[in-house]
Design a protein around this motif. Structure first.
Motif, PDB file in Angstrom:
ATOM      1  N   THR A 249       2.497  -0.837  -6.125  1.00 34.23           N
ATOM      2  CA  THR A 249       3.274  -0.637  -4.898  1.00 34.23           C
ATOM      3  C   THR A 249       3.048   0.761  -4.341  1.00 34.23           C
ATOM      4  OG1 THR A 249       4.984  -2.115  -5.781  1.00 34.23           O
ATOM      5  CG2 THR A 249       5.603  -0.724  -3.919  1.00 34.23           C
ATOM      6  N   LEU A 250       3.102   1.750  -5.233  1.00 37.34           N
ATOM      7  CA  LEU A 250       2.906   3.139  -4.829  1.00 37.34           C
ATOM      8  C   LEU A 250       1.507   3.375  -4.283  1.00 37.34           C
ATOM      9  CD1 LEU A 250       4.009   6.084  -4.818  1.00 37.34           C
ATOM     10  CD2 LEU A 250       3.174   6.279  -7.175  1.00 37.34           C
ATOM     11  N   PHE A 251       0.482   2.863  -4.985  1.00 38.54           N
ATOM     12  CA  PHE A 251      -0.890   3.132  -4.572  1.00 38.54           C
ATOM     13  C   PHE A 251      -1.319   2.276  -3.391  1.00 38.54           C
ATOM     14  CE2 PHE A 251      -1.403   5.016  -8.905  1.00 38.54           C
ATOM     15  CZ  PHE A 251      -1.715   6.292  -8.445  1.00 38.54           C
ATOM     16  N   SER A 252      -0.658   1.168  -3.144  1.00 32.47           N
ATOM     17  CA  SER A 252      -0.910   0.426  -1.905  1.00 32.47           C
ATOM     18  C   SER A 252      -0.511   1.285  -0.712  1.00 32.47           C
ATOM     19  CB  SER A 252      -0.118  -0.882  -1.902  1.00 32.47           C
ATOM     20  OG  SER A 252      -0.559  -1.742  -2.921  1.00 32.47           O
ATOM     21  N   TYR A 253       0.604   1.981  -0.855  1.00 27.21           N
ATOM     22  CA  TYR A 253       1.029   2.928   0.183  1.00 27.21           C
ATOM     23  C   TYR A 253       0.038   4.080   0.293  1.00 27.21           C
ATOM     24  CZ  TYR A 253       3.497   7.053   1.934  1.00 27.21           C
ATOM     25  OH  TYR A 253       3.832   8.215   2.597  1.00 27.21           O
ATOM     26  N   ILE A 254      -0.370   4.636  -0.847  1.00 27.36           N
ATOM     27  CA  ILE A 254      -1.303   5.760  -0.819  1.00 27.36           C
ATOM     28  C   ILE A 254      -2.629   5.359  -0.184  1.00 27.36           C
ATOM     29  CG2 ILE A 254      -2.679   7.275  -2.306  1.00 27.36           C
ATOM     30  CD1 ILE A 254      -0.313   7.391  -4.213  1.00 27.36           C
ATOM     31  N   GLY A 255      -3.151   4.182  -0.557  1.00 21.97           N
ATOM     32  CA  GLY A 255      -4.443   3.750  -0.047  1.00 21.97           C
ATOM     33  C   GLY A 255      -4.429   3.303   1.406  1.00 21.97           C
ATOM     34  N   GLY A 256      -3.300   2.744   1.859  1.00 25.27           N
ATOM     35  CA  GLY A 256      -3.269   2.202   3.214  1.00 25.27           C
ATOM     36  C   GLY A 256      -2.592   3.069   4.247  1.00 25.27           C
ATOM     37  N   SER A 257      -1.801   4.056   3.815  1.00 27.29           N
ATOM     38  CA  SER A 257      -0.967   4.799   4.758  1.00 27.29           C
ATOM     39  C   SER A 257      -1.770   5.642   5.741  1.00 27.29           C
ATOM     40  CB  SER A 257       0.025   5.693   4.001  1.00 27.29           C
ATOM     41  OG  SER A 257      -0.664   6.646   3.206  1.00 27.29           O
TER      42      SER A 257
ATOM     43  N   ALA B  91      -6.553  -2.528  -8.239  1.00 29.53           N
ATOM     44  CA  ALA B  91      -6.845  -3.851  -7.692  1.00 29.53           C
ATOM     45  C   ALA B  91      -6.090  -4.107  -6.397  1.00 29.53           C
ATOM     46  CB  ALA B  91      -6.485  -4.913  -8.727  1.00 29.53           C
ATOM     47  N   ALA B  92      -4.932  -3.455  -6.226  1.00 30.29           N
ATOM     48  CA  ALA B  92      -4.124  -3.694  -5.028  1.00 30.29           C
ATOM     49  C   ALA B  92      -4.733  -3.046  -3.787  1.00 30.29           C
ATOM     50  CB  ALA B  92      -2.711  -3.169  -5.243  1.00 30.29           C
ATOM     51  N   ALA B  93      -5.352  -1.853  -3.953  1.00 33.62           N
ATOM     52  CA  ALA B  93      -5.851  -1.109  -2.800  1.00 33.62           C
ATOM     53  C   ALA B  93      -6.895  -1.859  -1.970  1.00 33.62           C
ATOM     54  CB  ALA B  93      -6.397   0.250  -3.252  1.00 33.62           C
ATOM     55  N   PRO B  94      -7.953  -2.455  -2.575  1.00 25.26           N
ATOM     56  CA  PRO B  94      -8.946  -3.152  -1.746  1.00 25.26           C
ATOM     57  C   PRO B  94      -8.416  -4.412  -1.083  1.00 25.26           C
ATOM     58  CG  PRO B  94      -9.461  -3.410  -4.070  1.00 25.26           C
ATOM     59  CD  PRO B  94      -8.369  -2.397  -3.985  1.00 25.26           C
ATOM     60  N   LEU B  95      -7.326  -4.991  -1.611  1.00 28.84           N
ATOM     61  CA  LEU B  95      -6.744  -6.159  -0.951  1.00 28.84           C
ATOM     62  C   LEU B  95      -6.315  -5.827   0.466  1.00 28.84           C
ATOM     63  CD1 LEU B  95      -4.521  -7.723  -3.781  1.00 28.84           C
ATOM     64  CD2 LEU B  95      -6.718  -8.555  -2.909  1.00 28.84           C
ATOM     65  N   ILE B  96      -5.809  -4.609   0.632  1.00 30.04           N
ATOM     66  CA  ILE B  96      -5.356  -4.188   1.957  1.00 30.04           C
ATOM     67  C   ILE B  96      -6.528  -4.138   2.919  1.00 30.04           C
ATOM     68  CG2 ILE B  96      -4.251  -2.327   3.261  1.00 30.04           C
ATOM     69  CD1 ILE B  96      -2.794  -1.580   0.646  1.00 30.04           C
ATOM     70  N   GLY B  97      -7.647  -3.500   2.497  1.00 32.70           N
ATOM     71  CA  GLY B  97      -8.829  -3.427   3.351  1.00 32.70           C
ATOM     72  C   GLY B  97      -9.422  -4.786   3.633  1.00 32.70           C
ATOM     73  N   ALA B  98      -9.388  -5.697   2.648  1.00 31.90           N
ATOM     74  CA  ALA B  98      -9.970  -7.028   2.827  1.00 31.90           C
ATOM     75  C   ALA B  98      -9.205  -7.852   3.852  1.00 31.90           C
ATOM     76  CB  ALA B  98      -9.999  -7.763   1.489  1.00 31.90           C
ATOM     77  N   MET B  99      -7.902  -7.575   4.016  1.00 30.91           N
ATOM     78  CA  MET B  99      -7.093  -8.324   4.977  1.00 30.91           C
ATOM     79  C   MET B  99      -7.152  -7.758   6.381  1.00 30.91           C
ATOM     80  SD  MET B  99      -3.682  -9.546   2.885  1.00 30.91           S
ATOM     81  CE  MET B  99      -3.274  -7.971   2.143  1.00 30.91           C
ATOM     82  N   GLY B 100      -7.932  -6.657   6.570  1.00 34.11           N
ATOM     83  CA  GLY B 100      -8.091  -6.105   7.900  1.00 34.11           C
ATOM     84  C   GLY B 100      -7.201  -4.911   8.145  1.00 34.11           C
ATOM     85  N   SER B 101      -7.507  -4.189   9.229  1.00 30.11           N
ATOM     86  CA  SER B 101      -6.784  -2.947   9.528  1.00 30.11           C
ATOM     87  C   SER B 101      -6.160  -2.953  10.918  1.00 30.11           C
ATOM     88  CB  SER B 101      -7.753  -1.756   9.409  1.00 30.11           C
ATOM     89  OG  SER B 101      -8.858  -1.929  10.297  1.00 30.11           O
ATOM     90  N   GLY B 102      -5.934  -4.145  11.476  1.00 30.86           N
ATOM     91  CA  GLY B 102      -5.400  -4.212  12.820  1.00 30.86           C
ATOM     92  C   GLY B 102      -3.901  -4.057  12.929  1.00 30.86           C
ATOM     93  N   SER B 103      -3.196  -4.086  11.783  1.00 29.51           N
ATOM     94  CA  SER B 103      -1.747  -3.941  11.805  1.00 29.51           C
ATOM     95  C   SER B 103      -1.291  -3.382  10.469  1.00 29.51           C
ATOM     96  CB  SER B 103      -1.068  -5.296  12.069  1.00 29.51           C
ATOM     97  OG  SER B 103      -1.151  -6.123  10.929  1.00 29.51           O
ATOM     98  N   ALA B 104       0.021  -3.169  10.371  1.00 32.45           N
ATOM     99  CA  ALA B 104       0.588  -2.678   9.125  1.00 32.45           C
ATOM    100  C   ALA B 104       0.911  -3.807   8.153  1.00 32.45           C
ATOM    101  CB  ALA B 104       1.863  -1.873   9.414  1.00 32.45           C
TER     102      ALA B 104
ATOM    103  N   PRO C 189      -0.996  -6.003   6.313  1.00 30.25           N
ATOM    104  CA  PRO C 189      -1.647  -6.050   4.993  1.00 30.25           C
ATOM    105  C   PRO C 189      -1.035  -5.080   3.979  1.00 30.25           C
ATOM    106  CG  PRO C 189      -3.298  -6.149   6.716  1.00 30.25           C
ATOM    107  CD  PRO C 189      -1.993  -5.852   7.392  1.00 30.25           C
ATOM    108  N   MET C 190      -0.821  -3.834   4.369  1.00 33.41           N
ATOM    109  CA  MET C 190      -0.249  -2.860   3.449  1.00 33.41           C
ATOM    110  C   MET C 190       1.160  -3.273   3.017  1.00 33.41           C
ATOM    111  SD  MET C 190       0.585   1.231   3.944  1.00 33.41           S
ATOM    112  CE  MET C 190       2.131   0.926   4.843  1.00 33.41           C
ATOM    113  N   THR C 191       1.980  -3.647   3.976  1.00 30.32           N
ATOM    114  CA  THR C 191       3.372  -3.988   3.653  1.00 30.32           C
ATOM    115  C   THR C 191       3.463  -5.291   2.872  1.00 30.32           C
ATOM    116  OG1 THR C 191       3.635  -5.053   5.829  1.00 30.32           O
ATOM    117  CG2 THR C 191       4.267  -2.741   5.660  1.00 30.32           C
ATOM    118  N   LEU C 192       2.545  -6.225   3.111  1.00 32.16           N
ATOM    119  CA  LEU C 192       2.552  -7.488   2.369  1.00 32.16           C
ATOM    120  C   LEU C 192       2.233  -7.258   0.891  1.00 32.16           C
ATOM    121  CD1 LEU C 192       2.679 -10.568   2.217  1.00 32.16           C
ATOM    122  CD2 LEU C 192       0.259 -10.632   2.913  1.00 32.16           C
TER     123      LEU C 192
END
Length: 439
Positions: free
Chosen positions: A268-276, A397-410, A412-415
């Motif tokens: 959860t923490l690193f998803s924020y760090i990687g996507g913020s 493993a969580a960080a690349p999931l965010i990039g794979a879902m695209g960067s057009g909105s918030a 992916p990171m919040t999901l």
């Protein structure tokens, strides 16, 4: 929550290593030991403060390595001609290096002591930082980040094991909270520091700074930190005993639950760090300086949670604080996901839940390792390695999931954050029902 008995001061060992029940009758025995030394030899007074400061400074090298280059991610994307997902893999690289490296360093630290693996890891961090500073491509940079992670793995394992060598139970949780006050300054200051470096030089200067920081840390470790694992408590370094130790840890249902909770909250923490950096700068239009400020303010949520924890430990069991933390994190993450998906509330309703999510991480993460390591003090290095590996492998493993879902909105990171925090709540509900006692 149900109030727990008043806990001992952090400089006093409150649980023996061999107790297999909830019996507290040995707690006041004058010969109770941690790491084979008398309770009276654990750090106290000025020695306790020095131990916190030195160990906290060493642990800070990890978040400093991860967070300082966050404002540079868009610049690295442009400079190396890489995709957003490829650049996020550099974050995954250091997390995987830290995770897998701990599985190797843990048994080593139980066999040869704490100081030698620590100093070797810091030396590798310095070399890898220089390697990253001259990386000509995103692939080479990713390799350098993996090497940085391997070096930092030694610092993470040894620091955790040193705490367990001298403290147990609520005293260990209190000690870890004190360490997080020191190391918590790193994520608060690191993005701002990285942004300042980018004002005068390129992203490569960030890695030069990390090499300098590593040089300072290895000097500090060499002169200010003594060995905490006596020779008579060291374990033989051989394949079968190591595998057997890992097997015994994985058969402990409560230990595995604590490992998963810790890993999921790290995710959860690193998803924020990687996507913020992408979400706040590219979607919500914050400048590099504004991002550094917002990141620092949110990091204060983590600091607040970790520093409220010692006071709460005087009234509540660590197990109950873990369950409270994951509940707060899951509720806040689901609220943030709703805002991102609907657009309701805009940026304020993204940032407010983020603060509480980081508060929940600060409340949870000191208590999960304290509970887990208290159960297996006879193999603290190996147990810390498994705990740390889960944190960084799941987080990585969580960080690349965010990039794979695209960067057009918030979304992916919040999901991803909502999923990992909710899973942590489920695991805590299933595995932390009764009182957690040494295995």
């Amino acid at each position: 929550m149900t109030a727990a008995p008043e806990t001992a001061a952090p400089e006093t060992l409150t649980e023996t290593l061999t107790d297999t029940s909830a019996d507290d009758s040995t707690h006041d025995h004058p010969t109770a030991t941690a790491a084979g030394r008398p309770v009276d030899d654990t750090p106290s007074g000025g020695a306790y403060v020095r131990f916190v400061l030195v160990l906290g400074a060493l642990i800070a090298i990890g978040p400093l390595t991860i967070d300082t280059y966050l404002p540079a991610l868009p610049a690295i994307t442009r400079d190396l001609g890489a995709s957003e997902s490829a650049v996020q893999l550099t974050l995954t690289g250091i997390l995987l290096g830290m995770g897998l490296g701990q599985l190797l360093v843990g048994p080593l630290a139980d066999a040869v002591g704490r100081r030698r693996p620590l100093i070797a890891g810091l030396a590798l961090h310095i070399a890898a930082s220089v390697f990253c500073a001259f990386a000509p491509s995103i692939q080479v940079l990713t390799v350098g980040r993996v090497l940085q992670g391997l070096g930092n793995a030694a610092v993470a394992v040894v620091s955790m094991a040193m705490v367990r060598d001298q403290f147990a139970g609520s005293a260990a949780a209190t000690m870890l909270s004190r360490l997080m006050l020191v190391m918590g300054l790193a994520p608060v200051l690191a993005p701002t520091l990285g942004g300042a470096i980018l004002q005068v030089t390129s992203w490569r200067g960030v890695f030069v700074l990390l090499a300098v920081a590593g040089t300072m840390m290895v000097t500090l470790a060499s002169f200010a930190l003594r060995e905490t694992l006596p020779v008579h408590r060291r374990r033989r370094l051989a394949f079968r005993p190591v595998v057997a130790t890992y097997g015994s840890l994985l058969r402990d249902r409560t230990f595995v639950g604590l490992v998963l909770i810790s890993g999921l909250m790290f995710a959860t923490l690193f998803s924020y760090i990687g996507g913020s950096s992408f979400v706040l700068q590219d979607i919500y239009g914050l400048s590099v300086a504004q991002f550094g400020l917002v990141f620092g303010l949110n990091s204060l949520g983590f600091l607040t949670g970790s520093q409220v924890n010692p006071f709460l430990l005087r009234r509540f069991e660590p197990r109950l604080l873990v369950r409270a933390g994951v509940t707060i994190g899951a509720v806040a993450a689901l609220l943030m996901l709703t805002s991102a998906a609907t657009g309701f509330g805009g940026l304020p309703l993204i940032l407010a839940p983020l603060w509480f999510i980081l508060f929940a991480c600060g409340l949870t993460l000191p208590n999960t390792p304290a509970l887990a390591l208290t159960r297996h003090g006879e193999a603290a290095g190996t147990a810390a390695a498994l705990l740390g590996a889960a944190q960084f492998v799941i987080g990585g493993a969580a960080a690349p999931l965010i990039g794979a879902m695209g960067s057009g909105s918030a979304v992916p990171m919040t999901l991803v954050m909502a999923l990992t925090a909710s899973l942590a709540l489920v695991v805590a509900t299933l595995t932390l029902r009764g009182r957690v006692v040494p295995a």
